[in-house]
Design an enzyme around this catalytic site. Structure first.
Site, PDB file in Angstrom:
ATOM      1  N   ARG A 237       0.698  -1.326  -0.036  1.00 56.35           N
ATOM      2  CA  ARG A 237       0.031   0.028  -0.061  1.00 56.35           C
ATOM      3  C   ARG A 237       1.045   1.264   0.030  1.00 56.35           C
ATOM      4  NH1 ARG A 237      -3.404  -3.094  -1.382  1.00 56.35           N
ATOM      5  NH2 ARG A 237      -5.628  -3.356  -0.422  1.00 56.35           N
ATOM      6  N   GLU A 266      -4.857   7.599  -4.611  1.00 58.85           N
ATOM      7  CA  GLU A 266      -4.904   6.926  -5.717  1.00 58.85           C
ATOM      8  C   GLU A 266      -6.293   7.230  -6.350  1.00 58.85           C
ATOM      9  OE1 GLU A 266      -4.607   2.526  -5.348  1.00 58.85           O
ATOM     10  OE2 GLU A 266      -2.620   2.666  -4.535  1.00 58.85           O
ATOM     11  N   HIS A 285      -2.053   0.333  -9.611  1.00 64.67           N
ATOM     12  CA  HIS A 285      -2.550  -0.821  -8.929  1.00 64.67           C
ATOM     13  C   HIS A 285      -3.131  -1.801  -9.584  1.00 64.67           C
ATOM     14  CE1 HIS A 285      -4.339  -0.979  -4.489  1.00 64.67           C
ATOM     15  NE2 HIS A 285      -3.919  -2.198  -5.027  1.00 64.67           N
TER      16      HIS A 285
END
Ligand code: DGY
Length: 331
Positions: A237, A266, A285
């Site tokens: 993360r 994000e 991601h």
């Protein structure tokens, strides 16, 4: 009467049909400007939620007094306050296992792309700069035979260790909450402190879940311990790393580069300094984002949700003690 669930992640037709056979589904498209308002409208009657990539906070939970389960289409559960869900007797489920190998592939894609400068040099070719055979200014560095440092030795960490040891002949160091003798036996991996790992690894690969303990785990001090030739790979993360400190280290070439699939915010803002650095490979991601794996995750999430609303213990229950709270009934 069928229970009511709110779906906020698109499912394939077959999975949608499987859900609709057993529960009443309200679909909310979070990509639409009114997504959050529609979600809020749907919550009061909801027994279950199925989705991902959305922080479910107390203000949303307060709107859903009948909620029995949140089925997250992810392995990470940092979008939820697990203790609070448990207190409320809401089950939380995730989708482990099915994404392990795909996410480890992403880790290796970033290792290879960063070390061999794949993205930078592919852009260079596309821009018409390839006029003669390459010289040292464009050389990358080897991956095989180097030292792989894995921070977090869960399922994904172990899948990386296997790739590193068996596929690339790498020496594997790892740091986690404690040593894992079975991993050491399988991959000749060695447990060490985080500081030792940072000082020795050519590739530092982060796989830890985000928690109060791991937030900011890699800050200025830790980056300063890395070798100047080392590459940081983050498939965990974004907030596990102090992003401002990382940008400084990359700008000043105090480390060789970074392969990043996750970011503090994000989607990554187009004006992020990370995007102006040629020693950064940034992906959106994509850890588990293959057709096969996303379908397997969604299927797992449907199974978890349907079990929970049927009063059966779901296979991937995160908060075991919420099961007890449910069984005890209203206090
Ligand atoms: C997860 O499942 O938590 C991943 O980050 C999604 O790719």
């Amino acid at each position: 009467m069928k229970k009511r669930i709110v779906l906020y992640k698109r499912l394939s037709e077959d999975l949608m049909a499987r859900l609709q056979e057993q529960v009443e589904v309200t679909w909310v498209d979070m990509a639409q400007p009114d997504g959050l308002a529609r979600l809020r409208d749907a919550l009061p009657g909801a027994h279950g939620l199925l989705g991902a990539s959305l922080r479910i906070d107390a203000s949303l939970l307060d709107l859903a007094p009948q909620l029995e389960v949140i089925s997250s289409v992810s392995v990470g559960v940092d979008n939820y306050d697990v203790a609070q869900l448990t207190r409320r007797g809401v089950l939380l489920t995730n989708t482990p296992d099915v994404l392990t190998e795909t996410t480890a592939d992403t880790g290796f894609a970033l290792i290879l792309a960063s070390a061999r400068r794949v993205v930078e040099l592919a852009d260079w070719v596309r821009a018409g700069h390839w006029k003669a055979s390459l010289g040292p200014a464009h050389f990358g560095s080897d991956v095989h035979g180097k030292t792989l440092g894995i921070v977090g030795m869960g399922r994904i960490g172990e899948a990386l260790a296997r790739r590193g040891a068996a596929g690339f002949g790498m020496r594997v160091l790892y740091h986690s909450r404690g040593p894992k003798p079975e991993v050491e036996a399988r991959y000749a991996a060695r447990y060490c402190s985080l500081d030792e790992l940072l000082g020795q690894a050519d590739f530092v690969c982060l796989t830890v879940p985000l928690s109060a303990h791991t937030q900011g785990l890699i800050g200025r001090r830790e980056l300063a311990l890395m070798k100047p030739e080392a590459i940081l790979v983050n498939i965990a993360r974004g907030r596990v790393v102090d992003e401002a400190a990382l940008i400084d280290a990359l700008r000043e070439k105090r480390i060789r580069g970074a392969g990043l699939d996750v970011f503090a915010q994000e989607p990554l803002a187009i004006d992020s300094p990370l995007l102006s650095l040629d020693n950064v490979v940034a992906t959106p991601h994509i850890g588990s984002a293959t057709r096969e794996t996303r379908q397997a995750m969604a299927s797992c999430a449907v199974d978890n949700l349907l079990s929970a609303v049927a009063g059966v213990r779901p296979p991937d229950l995160v908060n075991e003690s919420a099961w007890g709270v449910r069984a005890a009934g209203p206090q």
